[in-house]
Design a protein around this motif. Sequence first.
Motif, PDB file in Angstrom:
ATOM      1  N   VAL A 167       0.867  -1.183   0.000  1.00 50.83           N
ATOM      2  CA  VAL A 167       0.000   0.000   0.000  1.00 50.83           C
ATOM      3  C   VAL A 167       0.906   1.236   0.000  1.00 50.83           C
ATOM      4  CG1 VAL A 167      -1.793   1.271   1.245  1.00 50.83           C
ATOM      5  CG2 VAL A 167      -1.832  -1.236   1.238  1.00 50.83           C
ATOM      6  N   VAL A 168       0.680   2.098  -0.979  1.00 44.48           N
ATOM      7  CA  VAL A 168       1.479   3.321  -1.118  1.00 44.48           C
ATOM      8  C   VAL A 168       0.636   4.477  -0.592  1.00 44.48           C
ATOM      9  CG1 VAL A 168       2.725   4.795  -2.739  1.00 44.48           C
ATOM     10  CG2 VAL A 168       2.552   2.328  -3.179  1.00 44.48           C
ATOM     11  N   VAL A 169       1.153   5.235   0.374  1.00 48.10           N
ATOM     12  CA  VAL A 169       0.332   6.246   1.056  1.00 48.10           C
ATOM     13  C   VAL A 169       0.961   7.627   0.957  1.00 48.10           C
ATOM     14  CG1 VAL A 169      -0.687   6.959   3.263  1.00 48.10           C
ATOM     15  CG2 VAL A 169      -0.427   4.528   2.759  1.00 48.10           C
ATOM     16  N   ARG A 170       0.166   8.602   0.527  1.00 47.95           N
ATOM     17  CA  ARG A 170       0.547  10.018   0.654  1.00 47.95           C
ATOM     18  C   ARG A 170      -0.526  10.727   1.460  1.00 47.95           C
ATOM     19  NH1 ARG A 170       2.472  14.404  -3.778  1.00 47.95           N
ATOM     20  NH2 ARG A 170       4.372  13.197  -3.484  1.00 47.95           N
ATOM     21  N   HIS A 171      -0.098  11.555   2.415  1.00 50.25           N
ATOM     22  CA  HIS A 171      -1.061  12.314   3.229  1.00 50.25           C
ATOM     23  C   HIS A 171      -0.424  13.627   3.659  1.00 50.25           C
ATOM     24  CE1 HIS A 171      -4.086  13.264   6.253  1.00 50.25           C
ATOM     25  NE2 HIS A 171      -4.835  12.320   5.704  1.00 50.25           N
ATOM     26  N   ARG A 172      -1.267  14.643   3.832  1.00 48.17           N
ATOM     27  CA  ARG A 172      -0.733  15.968   4.189  1.00 48.17           C
ATOM     28  C   ARG A 172      -0.279  16.027   5.646  1.00 48.17           C
ATOM     29  NH1 ARG A 172      -4.475  18.484   7.214  1.00 48.17           N
ATOM     30  NH2 ARG A 172      -6.576  17.631   7.052  1.00 48.17           N
ATOM     31  N   VAL A 173      -0.640  15.008   6.448  1.00 48.90           N
ATOM     32  CA  VAL A 173      -0.277  15.023   7.868  1.00 48.90           C
ATOM     33  C   VAL A 173       0.897  14.069   8.105  1.00 48.90           C
ATOM     34  CG1 VAL A 173      -1.081  14.516  10.214  1.00 48.90           C
ATOM     35  CG2 VAL A 173      -2.633  15.593   8.559  1.00 48.90           C
ATOM     36  N   ALA A 174       1.942  14.586   8.745  1.00 52.78           N
ATOM     37  CA  ALA A 174       3.107  13.763   9.067  1.00 52.78           C
ATOM     38  C   ALA A 174       2.689  12.611   9.971  1.00 52.78           C
ATOM     39  CB  ALA A 174       4.164  14.613   9.768  1.00 52.78           C
ATOM     40  N   GLY A 175       3.208  11.419   9.682  1.00 56.39           N
ATOM     41  CA  GLY A 175       2.960  10.279  10.554  1.00 56.39           C
ATOM     42  C   GLY A 175       1.814   9.383  10.134  1.00 56.39           C
ATOM     43  N   VAL A 176       0.993   9.811   9.176  1.00 56.17           N
ATOM     44  CA  VAL A 176      -0.161   8.979   8.769  1.00 56.17           C
ATOM     45  C   VAL A 176       0.304   7.638   8.165  1.00 56.17           C
ATOM     46  CG1 VAL A 176      -2.111   8.796   7.164  1.00 56.17           C
ATOM     47  CG2 VAL A 176      -1.866  10.812   8.616  1.00 56.17           C
ATOM     48  N   PRO A 177       1.321   7.601   7.277  1.00 52.19           N
ATOM     49  CA  PRO A 177       1.762   6.292   6.757  1.00 52.19           C
ATOM     50  C   PRO A 177       2.204   5.339   7.884  1.00 52.19           C
ATOM     51  CG  PRO A 177       2.649   8.044   5.396  1.00 52.19           C
ATOM     52  CD  PRO A 177       2.032   8.714   6.590  1.00 52.19           C
ATOM     53  N   LYS A 178       2.842   5.885   8.915  1.00 51.45           N
ATOM     54  CA  LYS A 178       3.269   5.035  10.047  1.00 51.45           C
ATOM     55  C   LYS A 178       2.047   4.495  10.798  1.00 51.45           C
ATOM     56  CE  LYS A 178       5.975   3.831  13.693  1.00 51.45           C
ATOM     57  NZ  LYS A 178       5.173   2.778  14.278  1.00 51.45           N
ATOM     58  N   ARG A 179       1.042   5.369  11.023  1.00 50.76           N
ATOM     59  CA  ARG A 179      -0.175   4.928  11.714  1.00 50.76           C
ATOM     60  C   ARG A 179      -0.856   3.817  10.914  1.00 50.76           C
ATOM     61  NH1 ARG A 179      -2.879   5.301  15.622  1.00 50.76           N
ATOM     62  NH2 ARG A 179      -4.647   6.678  15.216  1.00 50.76           N
ATOM     63  N   ILE A 180      -0.877   3.978   9.594  1.00 49.07           N
ATOM     64  CA  ILE A 180      -1.498   2.955   8.737  1.00 49.07           C
ATOM     65  C   ILE A 180      -0.664   1.670   8.779  1.00 49.07           C
ATOM     66  CG2 ILE A 180      -2.020   2.368   6.320  1.00 49.07           C
ATOM     67  CD1 ILE A 180      -2.943   5.263   5.939  1.00 49.07           C
ATOM     68  N   ALA A 181       0.649   1.809   8.723  1.00 52.90           N
ATOM     69  CA  ALA A 181       1.527   0.625   8.763  1.00 52.90           C
ATOM     70  C   ALA A 181       1.329  -0.166  10.049  1.00 52.90           C
ATOM     71  CB  ALA A 181       2.991   1.048   8.618  1.00 52.90           C
ATOM     72  N   ASP A 182       1.038   0.553  11.143  1.00 53.94           N
ATOM     73  CA  ASP A 182       0.866  -0.118  12.437  1.00 53.94           C
ATOM     74  C   ASP A 182      -0.347  -1.052  12.457  1.00 53.94           C
ATOM     75  OD1 ASP A 182       3.106   1.075  13.472  1.00 53.94           O
ATOM     76  OD2 ASP A 182       2.024   2.680  14.519  1.00 53.94           O
ATOM     77  N   VAL A 183      -1.340  -0.799  11.567  1.00 50.29           N
ATOM     78  CA  VAL A 183      -2.553  -1.630  11.608  1.00 50.29           C
ATOM     79  C   VAL A 183      -2.693  -2.537  10.381  1.00 50.29           C
ATOM     80  CG1 VAL A 183      -3.806   0.033  13.047  1.00 50.29           C
ATOM     81  CG2 VAL A 183      -4.080   0.113  10.564  1.00 50.29           C
ATOM     82  N   LEU A 184      -1.775  -2.415   9.425  1.00 50.59           N
ATOM     83  CA  LEU A 184      -1.900  -3.198   8.187  1.00 50.59           C
ATOM     84  C   LEU A 184      -0.964  -4.405   8.178  1.00 50.59           C
ATOM     85  CD1 LEU A 184      -3.721  -1.073   6.903  1.00 50.59           C
ATOM     86  CD2 LEU A 184      -2.214  -1.064   4.917  1.00 50.59           C
TER      87      LEU A 184
END
Length: 311
Positions: free
Chosen positions: A103-120
Amino acid sequence: MIATDLLGIEDLERSDIEQILEAAAHMQEIGDRPVKKVPTLRGRTIVNLFFEPSTRTRTSFEIAGKRLSADVVNFSTSSSSLSKAESILDTARTLDAMQPDAVVVRHRVAGVPKRIADVLDAPVINAGDGAHEHPTQALLDLLTVWQEKGRIDGLTVTIIGDIVHSRVARSNIYGFLKMGAEVRVAGPPTMLPVGVQALGVKAFTSMREALDGADVVMALRIQLERLSGSLFPSIREYAETFGISRRTLRYAKDDAIVMHPGPVNRGVELSHDLADHRPSVILDQVRNGVALRMAVLYLLAGRERVAGRTE
Ligand code: CP
């Protein structure tokens, strides 16, 4: 060996970076073939989850996945259940239940890819998060410099612009330092983070000093959409003081190259002439972005899945 996710250059060892660059160099040849496709990721699924606009990163991840024969799904935030107030984490969990391989993630808020990685279960690749990191941009920049100069160790790299708000600057600072370059940052004092020297860089407000003897000159985009306009008096003054032109480039080495992550504000960070011609290597950066992202997908989505997370 790079870990399960690619969330930032700060997390990587020099050997990880070398592994990715070498894999990317092998991938480049596929782009030169009449039929630009290999079966490496056949049967694998990659989800592009972009919550923020992108031309280069999203498109090159899509092309990279398709050149490796993966099935690529581009998630549209505007037509998704996000518009019905479903949370980002619930959206990510829902997509993960469909068993993607990355899953490739871009978001305007720092840390969102890490939060997603923690649950995926699937590997997560950060495609840019707020002002935090943009690891694949830095890796494609390293690949471009390595191939232009034949080395990275011992080079002097000057990064100019809004260092405070730039995820590209942060990832490139980590990357070039880990690969043995001297890194300088330059810009108006309001655009230089307080204590930036603690990262191991030299900071300048004089372009003459910042560019003196530089091998690589990297201009950053002025993020007009993020700034209140209070960091410098006017665009014109910024362009006159910190814009790169053939005149200011005289301070750098004769064979210095000029880089920019795009999109370019022409006549602001770069003169019109430099945006289009050598020593600018902007379109080489874009081209290398496909091979670099093929390498990252191969290394992360190509692994065998064992009990959830990939091994
Ligand atoms: N360099 C970069 O991230 O460009 P895009 O916003 O077009 O992806």
